[in-house]
Design an enzyme around this catalytic site. Sequence first.
Site, PDB file in Angstrom:
ATOM      1  N   ASP A 100       0.854  -1.173   0.013  1.00 11.19           N
ATOM      2  CA  ASP A 100       0.089  -0.014   0.012  1.00 11.19           C
ATOM      3  C   ASP A 100       0.812   1.303  -0.002  1.00 11.19           C
ATOM      4  O   ASP A 100       1.851   1.215  -0.744  1.00 11.19           O
ATOM      5  CB  ASP A 100      -1.065  -0.098   1.209  1.00 11.19           C
ATOM      6  N   HIS A 301      -6.960  -5.859  -1.648  1.00 10.23           N
ATOM      7  CA  HIS A 301      -6.153  -4.986  -1.290  1.00 10.23           C
ATOM      8  C   HIS A 301      -4.954  -5.474  -0.129  1.00 10.23           C
ATOM      9  O   HIS A 301      -4.010  -5.118  -0.355  1.00 10.23           O
ATOM     10  CB  HIS A 301      -6.607  -3.767  -0.960  1.00 10.23           C
TER      11      HIS A 301
END
Length: 327
Positions: A100, A301
Amino acid sequence: MPEFRQINAGAAEIRIALEGSGPLVLMVHGFPESWYSWRHQIAPIAEAGFTAAAMDVRGYGGSSRLPEVADYRMEALIADILGVGIVLSPDAPFTLIGHDWGAPQVWNTALTRPDRIAAVAALSVPFYGAPEFSFDDVIQRVFDDRDRFFYQSYFRNPGRAEADLEADLRRFLAGFYYSISGDAQEGEWKLGLPSSAKLMDSLTVPAAMPGWMTEADLTYYENEFRACGLFGPISRYRNHTRDFEHLSPFRDRTITQPACFIAGDKDPAFNGFGMVTDPIGKMRRAVPNLETAVVLPGCGHWTQQERPAEVNAALLPWLSSLKGRVV
């Protein structure tokens, strides 16, 4: 549990979760996470013959909480990574892994300081080179000017999102983790809302979290954010233009170190929220020595938390291949 150390990285004290011995592998988390995001990787990396270190980024967990938005610019975060490296690997370049927001941090550290970074791996967020324009301009054009909600616009003004989300941290974390995970169903991350919406309007809070995020895991994160607050973590999103200005001199440079990339095909960050059709192909121009590239079907994610076994199966052979070659 790993050993915890506080390291003076120069401008910030950085908490490190540490295990093993050997060449340094430093893991950098994203939003809203902590060293704990690497809980499934630390021991396997240590057992493979490395010093496995997972840091709390400044503003998170046990690391320094600084008062200004500019304290969370990319330049400062790169300096923290290098400061940790000076302490844990003073005599040798080291390897970085990021997820991320940790991915841009490790990519850009490798880009700007190739003398200190031996190899780099990233999860979720590809690297296409130093930006040609500020992402603030993209947000304005694609979302703000069209009256479309985008979470980074919502984060823009200091204090607004912090007040909303800290009012019920557990609900925010559960909704955010679930809604962009591979377990979320179509429509559970609500798109197309007007710009006046709040982040929680776009999220689905599940009755029970998926198996990869236990109630104990969620409680750990909740307690971390109760202690550190959200100003520092969210301020990362308020520095796009500062980051663009800092990285502009590196626009013609590529990352030449050995590299690894892992992502899920349901991760919106992987394909730039639908704006990039072939992320890995595009990335190879900026990362010519991309040696391992894996896309996990059905993964969202939270790559290394959702699919720890598959991530480790891709990551560990690549790390081991570096021994005697670059580390």
